[in-house]
Motif scaffolding. Structure first.
Motif, PDB file in Angstrom:
ATOM      1  N   ALA A  70       0.832  -1.209   0.000  1.00 33.24           N
ATOM      2  CA  ALA A  70       0.000   0.000   0.000  1.00 33.24           C
ATOM      3  C   ALA A  70       0.868   1.262   0.000  1.00 33.24           C
ATOM      4  O   ALA A  70       0.569   2.231  -0.717  1.00 33.24           O
ATOM      5  N   ILE A  71       1.939   1.256   0.772  1.00 29.75           N
ATOM      6  CA  ILE A  71       2.855   2.406   0.785  1.00 29.75           C
ATOM      7  C   ILE A  71       3.492   2.589  -0.590  1.00 29.75           C
ATOM      8  O   ILE A  71       3.615   3.718  -1.078  1.00 29.75           O
ATOM      9  N   ALA A  72       3.884   1.486  -1.221  1.00 27.89           N
ATOM     10  CA  ALA A  72       4.489   1.568  -2.558  1.00 27.89           C
ATOM     11  C   ALA A  72       3.531   2.221  -3.550  1.00 27.89           C
ATOM     12  O   ALA A  72       3.931   3.081  -4.341  1.00 27.89           O
ATOM     13  N   ALA A  73       2.268   1.825  -3.504  1.00 30.24           N
ATOM     14  CA  ALA A  73       1.276   2.422  -4.412  1.00 30.24           C
ATOM     15  C   ALA A  73       1.090   3.905  -4.109  1.00 30.24           C
ATOM     16  O   ALA A  73       1.045   4.731  -5.032  1.00 30.24           O
ATOM     17  N   ALA A  74       1.009   4.249  -2.839  1.00 33.14           N
ATOM     18  CA  ALA A  74       0.830   5.650  -2.454  1.00 33.14           C
ATOM     19  C   ALA A  74       2.017   6.509  -2.904  1.00 33.14           C
ATOM     20  O   ALA A  74       1.832   7.628  -3.387  1.00 33.14           O
TER      21      ALA A  74
END
Length: 157
Positions: A70-74
Motif C-alpha cells: 500500500a505504501i508503494a502504491a501511495a
C-alpha cells in the motif's frame, strides 16, 4: 499467486519503465490489486491453521506485506519514484516468499532438516525464514546500492 509472480518481475525491467510508462503503470496496478486482494485471503486461511505459532507468523507477514504494498502504491501516486521503487522491491520479496512456503510443503518429506527446539514447529520456523531472511537480504542490497550511488563522482556534481 502465479499471476502476481509472473507480472512482478516485469516491473523491474528498465526498458518497460522508460519506453512504455503506461504499460508499467498498468502492470503495476494489476500487481497491487492482486497483492492487496490475495493478502487478506491468505491471512484468513492462516487463521484456520492448526499451528498457533504459524498463525502469528502469517499475521505479521501478511500485515507487513499489505502495508508495504500500500505504501508503494501511495508513493507512486505522489510521484516519489525512488522511494516507490524501494517499497516495490520489498513488496515483491514479501509476496514471493509465499511461493517458497508452498514449495516447502512439498519438501517436508526430504532429508532437509532445520534444527529446532522441541517446542518450535518446523512450519512456523519456515514461515518466518521465508520472508524475514529474503527481506533482510534485499535491505542489505538496497543499502549497498544507495551507498555506492552516494560515493559516485556523479553524485558530487
Amino acid at each position: 499467486m502465479l499471476f502476481r509472480s509472473l507480472i512482478g518481475p516485469l516491473q523491474f525491467v528498465p526498458m518497460i519503465r522508460t519506453r512504455w510508462p503506461k504499460i508499467h503503470r498498468s502492470i503495476g496496478w494489476l500487481y497491487v490489486i492482486a497483492c492487496l486482494g490475495t493478502i487478506p485471503s491468505s491471512l484468513r486461511l492462516s487463521l484456520d491453521s492448526g499451528c498457533a505459532l504459524c498463525v502469528s507468523a502469517f499475521v505479521v507477514w501478511s500485515s507487513v506485506a499489505f502495508i508495504v504494498t500500500a505504501i508503494a502504491a501511495a508513493l507512486a501516486i505522489l510521484g516519489r519514484y525512488r522511494a516507490h521503487r524501494d517499497f516495490m522491491i520489498r513488496s515483491y520479496v514479501l509476496m514471493y516468499a509465499f511461493v517458497f512456503v508452498r514449495l516447502d510443503n512439498h519438501l517436508l518429506d526430504t532429508p532437509f532438516e532445520i534444527p529446532l527446539a522441541d517446542d518450535v514447529p518446523r512450519n512456523s520456523m519456515v514461515i518466518w525464514l521465508a520472508w524475514v531472511v529474503p527481506l533482510m537480504m534485499a535491505e542489505l542490497f538496497r543499502s549497498e546500492e544507495h551507498t555506492s550511488e552516494l560515493q559516485s563522482p556523479d553524485h558530487l556534481v
